[in-house]
Design an enzyme around this catalytic site. Structure first.
Site, PDB file in Angstrom:
ATOM      1  N   CYS A   5       0.814  -1.197   0.000  1.00  8.00           N
ATOM      2  CA  CYS A   5       0.000   0.000   0.000  1.00  8.00           C
ATOM      3  C   CYS A   5       0.853   1.255   0.000  1.00  8.00           C
ATOM      4  O   CYS A   5       2.072   1.192   0.077  1.00  8.00           O
ATOM      5  CB  CYS A   5      -0.872   0.011   1.244  1.00  8.00           C
ATOM      6  SG  CYS A   5      -1.821  -1.485   1.448  1.00  8.00           S
ATOM      7  N   GLY A  32      -1.609   1.325  -4.795  1.00 10.10           N
ATOM      8  CA  GLY A  32      -2.858   0.693  -4.380  1.00 10.10           C
ATOM      9  C   GLY A  32      -4.046   1.298  -5.068  1.00 10.10           C
ATOM     10  O   GLY A  32      -4.207   2.519  -5.062  1.00 10.10           O
ATOM     11  N   ASN A 106       1.466  -0.067   5.579  1.00  9.00           N
ATOM     12  CA  ASN A 106       1.993  -0.751   4.400  1.00  9.00           C
ATOM     13  C   ASN A 106       2.903  -1.861   4.899  1.00  9.00           C
ATOM     14  O   ASN A 106       3.897  -1.584   5.573  1.00  9.00           O
ATOM     15  CB  ASN A 106       2.782   0.233   3.531  1.00  9.00           C
ATOM     16  CG  ASN A 106       3.517  -0.426   2.379  1.00  9.00           C
ATOM     17  OD1 ASN A 106       4.485   0.118   1.870  1.00  9.00           O
ATOM     18  ND2 ASN A 106       3.068  -1.592   1.945  1.00  9.00           N
ATOM     19  N   GLY A 107       2.550  -3.104   4.577  1.00 10.77           N
ATOM     20  CA  GLY A 107       3.378  -4.220   5.018  1.00 10.77           C
ATOM     21  C   GLY A 107       2.523  -5.402   5.420  1.00 10.77           C
ATOM     22  O   GLY A 107       1.339  -5.456   5.106  1.00 10.77           O
ATOM     23  N   TYR A 249      10.382  -2.994  -9.301  1.00 11.58           N
ATOM     24  CA  TYR A 249       9.057  -2.889  -9.902  1.00 11.58           C
ATOM     25  C   TYR A 249       8.126  -1.885  -9.236  1.00 11.58           C
ATOM     26  O   TYR A 249       7.448  -1.126  -9.908  1.00 11.58           O
ATOM     27  CB  TYR A 249       8.358  -4.251  -9.892  1.00 11.58           C
ATOM     28  CG  TYR A 249       6.913  -4.165 -10.333  1.00 11.58           C
ATOM     29  CD1 TYR A 249       6.593  -3.990 -11.683  1.00 11.58           C
ATOM     30  CD2 TYR A 249       5.868  -4.203  -9.410  1.00 11.58           C
ATOM     31  CE1 TYR A 249       5.278  -3.869 -12.093  1.00 11.58           C
ATOM     32  CE2 TYR A 249       4.546  -4.078  -9.822  1.00 11.58           C
ATOM     33  CZ  TYR A 249       4.263  -3.918 -11.155  1.00 11.58           C
ATOM     34  OH  TYR A 249       2.964  -3.792 -11.559  1.00 11.58           O
TER      35      TYR A 249
HETATM   36  P1  AMP Z   1       3.524 -12.273 -14.881  1.00 13.78           P
HETATM   37  O1  AMP Z   1       2.775 -11.938 -16.106  1.00 13.78           O
HETATM   38  O2  AMP Z   1       2.630 -12.925 -13.830  1.00 13.78           O
HETATM   39  O3  AMP Z   1       4.785 -13.027 -15.107  1.00 13.78           O
HETATM   40  O4  AMP Z   1       3.931 -10.901 -14.181  1.00 13.78           O
HETATM   41  C1  AMP Z   1       5.050 -10.199 -14.623  1.00 13.78           C
HETATM   42  C2  AMP Z   1       4.654  -8.832 -15.079  1.00 13.78           C
HETATM   43  O5  AMP Z   1       3.870  -8.185 -14.078  1.00 13.78           O
HETATM   44  C3  AMP Z   1       5.868  -7.982 -15.330  1.00 13.78           C
HETATM   45  O6  AMP Z   1       5.620  -7.260 -16.521  1.00 13.78           O
HETATM   46  C4  AMP Z   1       5.954  -7.045 -14.139  1.00 13.78           C
HETATM   47  O7  AMP Z   1       6.266  -5.729 -14.535  1.00 13.78           O
HETATM   48  C5  AMP Z   1       4.584  -7.094 -13.505  1.00 13.78           C
HETATM   49  N1  AMP Z   1       4.639  -7.377 -12.061  1.00 13.78           N
HETATM   50  C6  AMP Z   1       5.618  -7.917 -11.356  1.00 13.78           C
HETATM   51  N2  AMP Z   1       5.287  -8.024 -10.056  1.00 13.78           N
HETATM   52  C7  AMP Z   1       4.060  -7.550  -9.920  1.00 13.78           C
HETATM   53  C8  AMP Z   1       3.179  -7.366  -8.808  1.00 13.78           C
HETATM   54  N3  AMP Z   1       3.515  -7.720  -7.576  1.00 13.78           N
HETATM   55  N4  AMP Z   1       1.993  -6.826  -9.075  1.00 13.78           N
HETATM   56  C9  AMP Z   1       1.637  -6.472 -10.325  1.00 13.78           C
HETATM   57  N5  AMP Z   1       2.421  -6.620 -11.405  1.00 13.78           N
HETATM   58  C10 AMP Z   1       3.628  -7.146 -11.214  1.00 13.78           C
END
Ligand code: AMP
Length: 473
Positions: A5, A32, A106-107, A249
């Site tokens: 968050c 969020g 957040n956590g 990310y």
């Molecule tokens: P995936 O399609 O499940 O392999 O997710 C990887 C993609 O989602 C990458 O393009 C990342 O930029 C993005 N991503 C990575 N971690 C997260 C996260 N925790 N929440 C949302 N998107 C994510």
């Protein structure tokens, strides 16, 4: 519970806190999108407005006007797959004998269940199943017979896990970061007050100046009249466990997190990726938006090495499509990737392509994009990822999917490559991550890539000796 968050708190001299809090939440919206809320205090009582949805939809001008007082806190909450739960929307607010409390968290705690049972046994009544309420009740109990700083210190000794908190006790705003600094929190100065926020981009949005990061185990108490703040170092741990995924990310590229501009970190990660796993292709192409800084660092390092790669935008993003991972079913996630990203045929056709993304979680995005680029005529598609393989869940607050959904869990890089269908696949090592973040490896939490966690989590390994109770989740 996954609580990834954004939190904010402000104390101002002579102006309502609500509007600056609203702007700050806008700046933290990426952290969020499920709910947004603000609590203010006017010296006599709390005012609260918390709603589901995006910041822009959750407040109208009347809501802001009714949030009286020059001190307040705000929160944006990350969506959990499929569920919409108003009871968990924040800031959490409650009144006790010891005064009113508001909490933005957040956590993720690792011992919330045991603490909740203990507090419930003492007569505390809970209205949600969230971690934040557990912290609120624990703090309230400590405030009954201790001053504010001692009470927070006692709570810090009781709650285990990751937390960056903006707290309001009556009209006093506090910021608190867990002893291992797992989630970010920073402090800034405005013309007429002070601000605490998950990321410095929120301070920028208020025309403020970043003073510094809140230190792991530090409590910051803002003066309610906006004239200054006090700092209390409540613990001094040997190691921190900062989440490396913030820089990879989660955080905005224009935020400075733990002293490092996120954009610069990502470019360095891209350069490291070239150094470790570079491959000569006609074009280098980011997965927008998060892959962009990685790809620009990667292409720059490739060209410095005597290459002649072209940095090209070959995928266009529909900015109105939400983050793919919140789609509840795999089928919907796959469709969403195609809706979200569309290739520019002329930059791809007949060319060898290096596609760069920050991470692979389930592999949905990569698999779809590699297929898409092959479909529009790419001669070869080489995938380069600016983080190590994600092989284990996150218990510290990033919604990462469960172990059996993670494409890299239990597979070699070659096996992942085969499933994704890329011509080659290269990840970045944990050592390069630590280098790019100017941090010792042992000061970073890399639980999701090593399966070793900084806290005892039942059934998981810990990567350091901590004398904590073993708690099931
Ligand atoms: P995936 O399609 O499940 O392999 O997710 C990887 C993609 O989602 C990458 O393009 C990342 O930029 C993005 N991503 C990575 N971690 C997260 C996260 N925790 N929440 C949302 N998107 C994510």
């Amino acid at each position: 519970m996954d609580e990834k968050c954004g939190v904010v708190g402000v104390s101002l001299s002579d102006r309502a806190a609500a509007r600056p809090l609203y702007y700050a939440l806008y700046a933290l919206q990426h952290r969020g999108q499920e709910s947004a809320g603000i609590i203010t205090h006017d010296g006599f009582q709390q005012h609260s407005h918390v709603e589901m949805g995006l910041v822009g939809d959750a407040f109208d001008p009347d809501d802001i006007a009714e949030l009286n007082g020059s001190n307040g806190i705000g929160h944006v909450r990350y969506p959990t797959a499929g569920s919409v739960d108003t009871a968990c929307a924040q800031p959490f607010s409650v009144s006790f004998k010891s005064g009113s409390l508001g909490l933005s968290h957040n956590g993720n705690l690792v011992n919330a269940g045991a603490l909740r049972d203990e507090l419930a046994g003492m007569g505390h009544a809970f209205t949600s199943d969230g971690d934040t309420e557990v912290i609120a009740h624990d703090l309230a109990r400590n405030l009954l017979d201790a001053d504010l700083v001692t009470a927070v210190e006692e709570t810090m000794a009781t709650v285990h896990g990751s937390y960056s908190l903006a707290v309001m006790h009556d009209d006093r705003v506090l910021g608190l970061r867990d002893p291992q600094g797992n989630r970010p929190l920073c402090l800034g100065e405005l013309d007429d007050g002070y601000v605490l926020a998950s990321e410095s981009a929120a301070i920028d949005a208020l025309n403020g100046e970043l003073i510094r990061d809140v230190e792991p185990g530090e409590l910051i108490v803002l003066n309610p009249d906006g004239t200054g703040y006090e700092s209390h170092r409540l613990t001094d741990p040997d190691n921190t466990a900062r989440c490396f995924f913030e820089h990879v990310y989660f955080a905005r590229p224009d935020s400075t997190v733990d002293g490092k501009l996120v954009y610069e970190a990502r470019r360095e990660l891209g350069r490291g990726l070239w150094a470790e796993n570079g491959i000569d292709t006609d074009v280098v192409m980011p997965v927008p938006d998060s892959g962009r800084a990685f790809a620009s660092g990667y292409a720059e390092a490739a060209n410095e090495d005597g290459g002649s790669v072209e940095f090209a935008e070959g995928l266009m993003k529909n900015r109105y499509v939400g983050r793919t991972f919140i789609m509840p079913s795999q089928d919907e996630r796959e469709r969403a990737v195609r809706l979200k990203l569309n290739p520019i045929k002329s930059t791809v056709e007949g060319k060898t392509v290096t596609l760069i993304d920050d991470s692979i979680v389930r592999g949905t995005t990569s698999t779809q994009l590699v297929e898409l680029l092959h479909d529009v005529g790419a001669a070869e598609v080489h995938l380069r990822i600016g983080s190590p393989p994600i092989v284990a869940p996150c218990y510290m607050g990033i919604d990462m999917a469960s172990r059996d959904e993670l494409i890299a869990a239990g597979k070699t890089v070659e096996e992942v490559r085969e499933v994704i269908g890329a011509d080659s696949l290269g990840y970045l090592s944990p050592a390069s991550i630590a280098d790019a973040l100017d941090t010792a490896r042992e000061d970073l939490c890399m639980g999701c890539v090593t399966g070793e966690y900084p806290y005892d989590i039942d059934g998981e390994e810990t990567d350091r000796a901590v004398s904590r109770p073993v708690i099931g989740d």
